[in-house]
Design an enzyme around this catalytic site. Structure first.
Site, PDB file in Angstrom:
ATOM      1  N   PRO A 191       0.870  -1.198   0.037  1.00 33.21           N
ATOM      2  CA  PRO A 191      -0.044  -0.090   0.065  1.00 33.21           C
ATOM      3  C   PRO A 191       0.824   1.278   0.024  1.00 33.21           C
ATOM      4  O   PRO A 191       1.840   1.141   0.610  1.00 33.21           O
ATOM      5  CB  PRO A 191      -0.808  -0.010   1.179  1.00 33.21           C
ATOM      6  CG  PRO A 191      -0.217  -1.016   2.020  1.00 33.21           C
ATOM      7  CD  PRO A 191       0.606  -2.011   1.271  1.00 33.21           C
ATOM      8  N   ASN A 192       0.548   2.189  -0.785  1.00 34.89           N
ATOM      9  CA  ASN A 192       0.862   3.523  -0.972  1.00 34.89           C
ATOM     10  C   ASN A 192       2.106   3.849  -1.569  1.00 34.89           C
ATOM     11  O   ASN A 192       2.485   4.887  -1.955  1.00 34.89           O
ATOM     12  CB  ASN A 192       1.110   4.107   0.628  1.00 34.89           C
ATOM     13  CG  ASN A 192      -0.287   4.380   1.293  1.00 34.89           C
ATOM     14  OD1 ASN A 192      -1.249   4.818   0.762  1.00 34.89           O
ATOM     15  ND2 ASN A 192      -0.399   3.664   2.424  1.00 34.89           N
TER      16      ASN A 192
ATOM     17  N   ARG B 118       5.154  11.012  -2.618  1.00 35.11           N
ATOM     18  CA  ARG B 118       4.764  10.463  -1.393  1.00 35.11           C
ATOM     19  C   ARG B 118       5.961  10.877  -0.351  1.00 35.11           C
ATOM     20  O   ARG B 118       7.262  10.400  -0.520  1.00 35.11           O
ATOM     21  CB  ARG B 118       4.401   9.175  -1.265  1.00 35.11           C
ATOM     22  CG  ARG B 118       4.237   8.547   0.121  1.00 35.11           C
ATOM     23  CD  ARG B 118       4.225   7.090   0.073  1.00 35.11           C
ATOM     24  NE  ARG B 118       3.996   6.518   1.494  1.00 35.11           N
ATOM     25  CZ  ARG B 118       4.250   5.461   1.942  1.00 35.11           C
ATOM     26  NH1 ARG B 118       4.800   4.637   1.107  1.00 35.11           N
ATOM     27  NH2 ARG B 118       3.860   5.248   3.157  1.00 35.11           N
TER      28      ARG B 118
ATOM     29  N   TYR C 238      11.203   9.295   1.221  1.00 33.00           N
ATOM     30  CA  TYR C 238      11.108   7.902   0.297  1.00 33.00           C
ATOM     31  C   TYR C 238      11.756   8.282  -1.028  1.00 33.00           C
ATOM     32  O   TYR C 238      11.723   7.419  -1.906  1.00 33.00           O
ATOM     33  CB  TYR C 238       9.723   7.648   0.104  1.00 33.00           C
ATOM     34  CG  TYR C 238       8.734   6.906   1.213  1.00 33.00           C
ATOM     35  CD1 TYR C 238       9.391   5.983   1.737  1.00 33.00           C
ATOM     36  CD2 TYR C 238       7.818   7.587   1.671  1.00 33.00           C
ATOM     37  CE1 TYR C 238       8.977   5.075   3.024  1.00 33.00           C
ATOM     38  CE2 TYR C 238       7.288   7.354   2.871  1.00 33.00           C
ATOM     39  CZ  TYR C 238       7.592   5.945   3.572  1.00 33.00           C
ATOM     40  OH  TYR C 238       7.209   5.485   4.569  1.00 33.00           O
TER      41      TYR C 238
ATOM     42  N   ASN D 135       8.123  -5.090  -0.867  1.00 32.84           N
ATOM     43  CA  ASN D 135       8.153  -4.177  -0.018  1.00 32.84           C
ATOM     44  C   ASN D 135       6.691  -3.988   0.454  1.00 32.84           C
ATOM     45  O   ASN D 135       5.930  -3.469  -0.305  1.00 32.84           O
ATOM     46  CB  ASN D 135       8.236  -2.839  -0.540  1.00 32.84           C
ATOM     47  CG  ASN D 135       8.460  -1.628   0.439  1.00 32.84           C
ATOM     48  OD1 ASN D 135       7.878  -1.792   1.397  1.00 32.84           O
ATOM     49  ND2 ASN D 135       8.992  -0.532   0.164  1.00 32.84           N
TER      50      ASN D 135
ATOM     51  N   ALA E 238       3.057  -0.731   5.052  1.00 31.78           N
ATOM     52  CA  ALA E 238       2.538  -0.556   6.403  1.00 31.78           C
ATOM     53  C   ALA E 238       1.973  -2.154   6.673  1.00 31.78           C
ATOM     54  O   ALA E 238       2.152  -2.307   7.819  1.00 31.78           O
ATOM     55  CB  ALA E 238       1.451   0.465   6.719  1.00 31.78           C
TER      56      ALA E 238
ATOM     57  N   GLU F 173      12.365  -9.065   2.208  1.00 32.60           N
ATOM     58  CA  GLU F 173      11.857  -7.875   2.422  1.00 32.60           C
ATOM     59  C   GLU F 173      12.608  -6.573   2.399  1.00 32.60           C
ATOM     60  O   GLU F 173      13.725  -6.623   2.583  1.00 32.60           O
ATOM     61  CB  GLU F 173      11.280  -8.049   3.885  1.00 32.60           C
ATOM     62  CG  GLU F 173      10.464  -6.999   4.492  1.00 32.60           C
ATOM     63  CD  GLU F 173      10.225  -7.294   5.965  1.00 32.60           C
ATOM     64  OE1 GLU F 173      10.270  -8.286   6.588  1.00 32.60           O
ATOM     65  OE2 GLU F 173      10.269  -6.300   6.730  1.00 32.60           O
TER      66      GLU F 173
ATOM     67  N   HIS G 147      12.683  -2.379   2.654  1.00 30.93           N
ATOM     68  CA  HIS G 147      12.163  -1.188   2.987  1.00 30.93           C
ATOM     69  C   HIS G 147      13.078   0.205   2.582  1.00 30.93           C
ATOM     70  O   HIS G 147      14.468   0.001   2.966  1.00 30.93           O
ATOM     71  CB  HIS G 147      11.987  -1.046   4.456  1.00 30.93           C
ATOM     72  CG  HIS G 147      11.072  -1.972   4.912  1.00 30.93           C
ATOM     73  ND1 HIS G 147       9.679  -1.982   4.845  1.00 30.93           N
ATOM     74  CD2 HIS G 147      11.089  -3.077   5.541  1.00 30.93           C
ATOM     75  CE1 HIS G 147       9.011  -2.904   5.383  1.00 30.93           C
ATOM     76  NE2 HIS G 147       9.990  -3.803   5.837  1.00 30.93           N
TER      77      HIS G 147
ATOM     78  N   ARG H   2      12.403   5.597  13.002  1.00 33.54           N
ATOM     79  CA  ARG H   2      11.347   6.305  12.761  1.00 33.54           C
ATOM     80  C   ARG H   2      10.538   5.850  13.820  1.00 33.54           C
ATOM     81  O   ARG H   2      10.852   5.279  14.932  1.00 33.54           O
ATOM     82  CB  ARG H   2      10.778   5.948  11.218  1.00 33.54           C
ATOM     83  CG  ARG H   2      11.464   6.322  10.126  1.00 33.54           C
ATOM     84  CD  ARG H   2      10.765   5.954   8.888  1.00 33.54           C
ATOM     85  NE  ARG H   2       9.713   6.832   8.665  1.00 33.54           N
ATOM     86  CZ  ARG H   2       8.901   6.404   7.797  1.00 33.54           C
ATOM     87  NH1 ARG H   2       9.001   5.285   6.838  1.00 33.54           N
ATOM     88  NH2 ARG H   2       7.561   7.226   7.683  1.00 33.54           N
TER      89      ARG H   2
HETATM   90  C1  DQA Z   1       8.192   1.408   4.141  1.00 33.05           C
HETATM   91  C2  DQA Z   1       8.317   1.594   5.459  1.00 33.05           C
HETATM   92  C3  DQA Z   1       6.832   1.295   6.263  1.00 33.05           C
HETATM   93  O1  DQA Z   1       6.842   1.534   7.552  1.00 33.05           O
HETATM   94  C4  DQA Z   1       5.750   2.357   5.643  1.00 33.05           C
HETATM   95  O2  DQA Z   1       4.424   2.054   6.011  1.00 33.05           O
HETATM   96  C5  DQA Z   1       5.728   2.093   4.045  1.00 33.05           C
HETATM   97  C6  DQA Z   1       7.119   2.150   3.396  1.00 33.05           C
HETATM   98  C7  DQA Z   1       9.266   1.633   3.351  1.00 33.05           C
HETATM   99  O3  DQA Z   1       9.600   1.361   2.273  1.00 33.05           O
HETATM  100  O4  DQA Z   1      10.332   2.641   4.091  1.00 33.05           O
HETATM  101  O5  DQA Z   1       4.803   2.179   3.361  1.00 33.05           O
HETATM  102  O6  DQA Z   1       7.889  -0.161   3.890  1.00 33.05           O
END
Ligand code: DQA
Length: 142
Positions: free
Chosen positions: A10-11, A18, A23, A74, A77, A98, A100, A107
């Site tokens: 998501p996102n 964003r 990011y 990735n 959240a 995984e 990030h 954070r």
């Molecule tokens: C993320 C880190 C997560 O905590 C966050 O919710 C994201 C992006 C990252 O790529 O740093 O959506 O996965």
């Protein structure tokens, strides 16, 4: 044909727009294009999928079983919340790395825990969008 799957949760479709201070300014499309070039240079095919929906990600993980050498994921959240995605990863034999983009450990405390890391092959954190390439190389150079 050897294949890798790039999954984004998501996102992450909002990358580039964003919170660029966290990011960066690279779009998901650019990440996907760059990773496709890298995997092709190793004669691998890359499939890509992004969803804001937990169930769609789970469907894609289940479908990946037996069809890929690895998944670069990735989970956004959902990393911190989804027992269902963890169970999906546990239910297949394809290894997951995984990724990030941000250093989640610098954070908010709710980002410090990954429910998925214990069932993943490895985790790359805080190296920006380069993390996707490093994860791909871990599979491609295996
Ligand atoms: C993320 C880190 C997560 O905590 C966050 O919710 C994201 C992006 C990252 O790529 O740093 O959506 O996965």
């Amino acid at each position: 044909m050897n294949r890798l799957l790039l999954l984004n949760g998501p996102n992450l479709n909002m990358l580039g727009k964003r919170e660029p201070g966290i990011y960066g300014v690279t779009s998901l499309e650019d990440i996907e294009d760059n990773l496709t070039k890298l995997t092709e240079s190793f004669k691998y095919q890359l499939d890509t999928f992004q969803s804001n929906h937990e169930g769609e990600l789970i469907d894609r993980i289940q479908q990946a079983d037996g069809n890929y050498q690895g998944i670069i994921f990735n989970p956004g959240a959902f990393t911190h919340t989804s027992i269902a995605i963890r169970d999906a990863i546990s239910s297949i034999t394809v290894p997951v790395i995984e990724v990030h983009i941000s250093n989640v450990h610098q954070r908010e405390s709710f980002r410090h825990t990954s429910l998925l890391a214990p069932v993943s092959k490895g985790q790359i954190v805080g190296l920006g969008v380069k993390g996707y390439q490093l994860a791909a190389l871990a599979f491609l150079e295996e």
